[in-house]
Design a protein around this motif. Structure first.
Motif, PDB file in Angstrom:
ATOM      1  N   LEU A 121       0.948  -1.098   0.031  1.00 50.09           N
ATOM      2  CA  LEU A 121      -0.168  -0.170  -0.062  1.00 50.09           C
ATOM      3  C   LEU A 121       0.906   1.354  -0.042  1.00 50.09           C
ATOM      4  CD1 LEU A 121      -3.048  -0.683   2.369  1.00 50.09           C
ATOM      5  CD2 LEU A 121      -3.016  -0.066  -0.204  1.00 50.09           C
ATOM      6  N   PRO A 122       2.168   1.346   0.564  1.00 48.94           N
ATOM      7  CA  PRO A 122       2.712   2.511   0.622  1.00 48.94           C
ATOM      8  C   PRO A 122       3.206   2.853  -0.962  1.00 48.94           C
ATOM      9  CG  PRO A 122       3.510   1.155   2.399  1.00 48.94           C
ATOM     10  CD  PRO A 122       2.589   0.295   1.611  1.00 48.94           C
ATOM     11  N   VAL A 123       3.042   2.144  -1.738  1.00 51.08           N
ATOM     12  CA  VAL A 123       3.503   2.376  -3.143  1.00 51.08           C
ATOM     13  C   VAL A 123       2.335   3.040  -3.689  1.00 51.08           C
ATOM     14  CG1 VAL A 123       3.937   1.501  -5.354  1.00 51.08           C
ATOM     15  CG2 VAL A 123       5.295   0.385  -3.519  1.00 51.08           C
ATOM     16  N   VAL A 124       0.890   2.565  -3.625  1.00 49.78           N
ATOM     17  CA  VAL A 124      -0.123   3.307  -4.122  1.00 49.78           C
ATOM     18  C   VAL A 124      -0.279   4.367  -3.485  1.00 49.78           C
ATOM     19  CG1 VAL A 124      -2.658   2.836  -4.057  1.00 49.78           C
ATOM     20  CG2 VAL A 124      -1.137   0.786  -4.310  1.00 49.78           C
ATOM     21  N   GLU A 125      -0.028   4.454  -1.961  1.00 48.20           N
ATOM     22  CA  GLU A 125      -0.350   5.961  -1.317  1.00 48.20           C
ATOM     23  C   GLU A 125       0.629   6.983  -1.900  1.00 48.20           C
ATOM     24  OE1 GLU A 125       0.278   4.467   2.471  1.00 48.20           O
ATOM     25  OE2 GLU A 125      -1.775   3.765   2.762  1.00 48.20           O
ATOM     26  N   ASP A 126       1.835   6.527  -2.392  1.00 48.99           N
ATOM     27  CA  ASP A 126       2.664   7.638  -2.855  1.00 48.99           C
ATOM     28  C   ASP A 126       2.233   8.036  -4.252  1.00 48.99           C
ATOM     29  OD1 ASP A 126       5.820   8.559  -2.779  1.00 48.99           O
ATOM     30  OD2 ASP A 126       5.272   8.057  -4.987  1.00 48.99           O
ATOM     31  N   ALA A 127       2.007   6.969  -5.220  1.00 49.58           N
ATOM     32  CA  ALA A 127       1.368   7.451  -6.341  1.00 49.58           C
ATOM     33  C   ALA A 127       0.071   8.528  -6.240  1.00 49.58           C
ATOM     34  CB  ALA A 127       0.931   6.204  -7.157  1.00 49.58           C
ATOM     35  N   LEU A 128      -0.596   8.209  -5.297  1.00 52.28           N
ATOM     36  CA  LEU A 128      -2.018   9.035  -5.187  1.00 52.28           C
ATOM     37  C   LEU A 128      -1.625  10.437  -4.590  1.00 52.28           C
ATOM     38  CD1 LEU A 128      -4.578   6.367  -3.769  1.00 52.28           C
ATOM     39  CD2 LEU A 128      -4.453   7.178  -5.925  1.00 52.28           C
ATOM     40  N   ARG A 129      -0.339  10.317  -4.234  1.00 46.25           N
ATOM     41  CA  ARG A 129       0.209  11.969  -3.793  1.00 46.25           C
ATOM     42  C   ARG A 129       0.570  12.607  -4.800  1.00 46.25           C
ATOM     43  NH1 ARG A 129       1.683   9.181   1.257  1.00 46.25           N
ATOM     44  NH2 ARG A 129       3.879   8.777   0.195  1.00 46.25           N
ATOM     45  N   THR A 130       0.855  11.980  -6.071  1.00 44.97           N
ATOM     46  CA  THR A 130       1.442  12.764  -7.051  1.00 44.97           C
ATOM     47  C   THR A 130       0.415  13.426  -7.859  1.00 44.97           C
ATOM     48  OG1 THR A 130       1.289  11.102  -8.697  1.00 44.97           O
ATOM     49  CG2 THR A 130       3.336  11.130  -7.350  1.00 44.97           C
ATOM     50  N   ASN A 131       0.841  14.525  -8.831  1.00 45.21           N
ATOM     51  CA  ASN A 131       0.033  14.781 -10.029  1.00 45.21           C
ATOM     52  C   ASN A 131       0.232  14.371 -11.272  1.00 45.21           C
ATOM     53  OD1 ASN A 131      -1.366  16.788  -8.083  1.00 45.21           O
ATOM     54  ND2 ASN A 131       0.435  18.100  -7.833  1.00 45.21           N
ATOM     55  N   ASP A 132       0.879  13.280 -11.277  1.00 45.95           N
ATOM     56  CA  ASP A 132       0.974  12.650 -12.582  1.00 45.95           C
ATOM     57  C   ASP A 132      -0.293  11.948 -12.849  1.00 45.95           C
ATOM     58  OD1 ASP A 132       1.523  10.661 -14.505  1.00 45.95           O
ATOM     59  OD2 ASP A 132       3.678  10.822 -14.012  1.00 45.95           O
ATOM     60  N   THR A 133      -0.985  12.169 -13.581  1.00 47.22           N
ATOM     61  CA  THR A 133      -2.388  11.355 -13.907  1.00 47.22           C
ATOM     62  C   THR A 133      -2.306  10.211 -14.282  1.00 47.22           C
ATOM     63  OG1 THR A 133      -2.679  12.384 -16.383  1.00 47.22           O
ATOM     64  CG2 THR A 133      -3.642  13.566 -14.272  1.00 47.22           C
ATOM     65  N   ALA A 156      -8.973   8.787  -2.967  1.00 43.90           N
ATOM     66  CA  ALA A 156      -8.692   8.260  -4.199  1.00 43.90           C
ATOM     67  C   ALA A 156      -9.410   8.716  -5.359  1.00 43.90           C
ATOM     68  CB  ALA A 156      -8.213   6.914  -4.147  1.00 43.90           C
ATOM     69  N   VAL A 157     -10.856   8.603  -5.056  1.00 39.51           N
ATOM     70  CA  VAL A 157     -11.879   8.917  -5.916  1.00 39.51           C
ATOM     71  C   VAL A 157     -11.934  10.274  -6.307  1.00 39.51           C
ATOM     72  CG1 VAL A 157     -14.269   8.811  -6.730  1.00 39.51           C
ATOM     73  CG2 VAL A 157     -13.198   6.938  -5.530  1.00 39.51           C
ATOM     74  N   LEU A 158     -11.935  11.094  -5.281  1.00 42.21           N
ATOM     75  CA  LEU A 158     -11.667  12.441  -5.304  1.00 42.21           C
ATOM     76  C   LEU A 158     -10.744  13.044  -6.063  1.00 42.21           C
ATOM     77  CD1 LEU A 158     -13.213  13.651  -1.798  1.00 42.21           C
ATOM     78  CD2 LEU A 158     -14.330  13.839  -3.909  1.00 42.21           C
ATOM     79  N   LYS A 159      -9.531  12.414  -5.884  1.00 43.81           N
ATOM     80  CA  LYS A 159      -8.272  12.862  -6.658  1.00 43.81           C
ATOM     81  C   LYS A 159      -8.258  12.478  -7.908  1.00 43.81           C
ATOM     82  CE  LYS A 159      -3.708  13.636  -6.843  1.00 43.81           C
ATOM     83  NZ  LYS A 159      -2.786  14.304  -5.987  1.00 43.81           N
ATOM     84  N   CYS A 160      -9.061  11.526  -8.443  1.00 40.96           N
ATOM     85  CA  CYS A 160      -9.378  11.120  -9.899  1.00 40.96           C
ATOM     86  C   CYS A 160     -10.205  12.306 -10.461  1.00 40.96           C
ATOM     87  CB  CYS A 160     -10.215   9.707  -9.932  1.00 40.96           C
ATOM     88  SG  CYS A 160      -9.081   8.489  -9.663  1.00 40.96           S
ATOM     89  N   LEU A 161     -11.191  12.739  -9.789  1.00 36.27           N
ATOM     90  CA  LEU A 161     -12.171  13.690 -10.243  1.00 36.27           C
ATOM     91  C   LEU A 161     -11.236  15.087 -10.249  1.00 36.27           C
ATOM     92  CD1 LEU A 161     -15.343  12.954  -7.951  1.00 36.27           C
ATOM     93  CD2 LEU A 161     -15.055  12.827 -10.425  1.00 36.27           C
ATOM     94  N   PHE A 162     -10.482  15.482  -9.433  1.00 32.67           N
ATOM     95  CA  PHE A 162      -9.769  16.605  -9.083  1.00 32.67           C
ATOM     96  C   PHE A 162      -8.900  16.769 -10.337  1.00 32.67           C
ATOM     97  CE2 PHE A 162      -6.307  19.195  -7.557  1.00 32.67           C
ATOM     98  CZ  PHE A 162      -6.807  20.393  -7.136  1.00 32.67           C
ATOM     99  N   THR A 163      -7.955  15.583 -10.644  1.00 31.93           N
ATOM    100  CA  THR A 163      -6.848  15.765 -11.644  1.00 31.93           C
ATOM    101  C   THR A 163      -7.300  15.233 -13.087  1.00 31.93           C
ATOM    102  OG1 THR A 163      -6.478  13.405 -11.303  1.00 31.93           O
ATOM    103  CG2 THR A 163      -5.199  15.147  -9.860  1.00 31.93           C
ATOM    104  N   GLY A 164      -8.714  15.064 -13.280  1.00 26.13           N
ATOM    105  CA  GLY A 164      -9.107  14.600 -14.515  1.00 26.13           C
ATOM    106  C   GLY A 164      -8.859  13.219 -14.768  1.00 26.13           C
TER     107      GLY A 164
END
Length: 235
Positions: A121-133, A156-164
């Motif tokens: 999970l730390p790998v997933v969490e790190d990716a979700l902190r980036t702005n690389d869509t 994570a769902v909100l991150k998707c909406l926020f970043t497109g």
């Protein structure tokens, strides 16, 4: 040499169906030289899995995949190499940490085939902190659907909406969003904030909100999906 490998897994003799399909597609798509390179690289990874010294031979092949297989097919080749090497969570974390953005996406794509529990999970969490869509889209795949807790998954769902990032990228969206009043509340708050600021609300928000089974968000202009590509950090 052009054969199907049966040693792509984490100690198992059978190849997961998704990876068997991936390999078949590569066999068709790659030219003879690239297929031969991939066969040899997979053989090396299967024969010498895990970590050996500062860097293993198969890790060098991960870095070579773009040049050998082409950008279009490199990610699939890297996923197969990680599987053949039976990379565990610590190894995947190291490859992710040291890799380029393309290599990091391959690690994220490989997670559901390699790690059964939440150790990665730390790998997933790190990716979700980036702005690389593209990283965000890879991070919300099947592994996240299985192991992210409710709070992290909602964000994570909100991150998707926020970043497109299209919500089609979110694995098991219908199951996890079903009857989730807290997710509905968060979506409503986000829509209200966008509307109050005079900014359009992502079209995908209504779709996710409908899956929750709870009241609709405040009315406001909806924005079309933005192109899905790299936006921000490059590793």
């Amino acid at each position: 040499m052009n054969h199907r490998h049966d040693t792509l897994g984490t100690g198992a003799d059978t190849v997961p169906p998704a990876l068997a399909v991936l390999r078949t597609r590569l066999d068709v798509a790659l030219d003879a030289g690239a297929r031969a390179w991939l066969d040899q690289a997979l053989d090396e990874a299967a024969a010498h899995p895990g970590s050996h010294g500062p860097i293993s031979v198969w890790e060098l092949r991960i870095a070579e995949a773009g040049r050998r297989c082409g950008a279009e097919h490199a990610e699939a080749a890297r996923v197969l190499l990680l599987h053949a090497a039976r990379a565990d969570a610590p190894t995947l974390a190291r490859v992710y940490r040291q890799g380029t953005a393309d290599e990091r996406r391959a690690v994220l794509r490989a997670l559901p085939h390699l790690v059964r529990g939440p150790d990665a999970l730390p790998v997933v969490e790190d990716a979700l902190r980036t702005n690389d869509t593209r990283l965000v889209a890879a991070a919300v795949g099947p592994y996240a659907a299985r192991h992210l807790d409710a709070h992290a998954w909602r964000h994570a769902v909100l991150k998707c909406l926020f970043t497109g990032v299209p919500v089609d990228s979110v694995a098991e969206l219908s199951r996890r969003a079903h009857d989730d009043p807290e997710l509905a509340r968060m979506l409503g708050d986000y829509a209200a904030e966008r509307t109050a600021a005079g900014r359009p609300v992502p079209e995908d928000l209504d779709r996710v909100l409908a899956l929750t089974g709870h009241p609709a968000a405040p009315a406001g202009p909806r924005s079309p999906r933005t192109p899905h590509g790299t936006d921000g950090e490059e590793s």
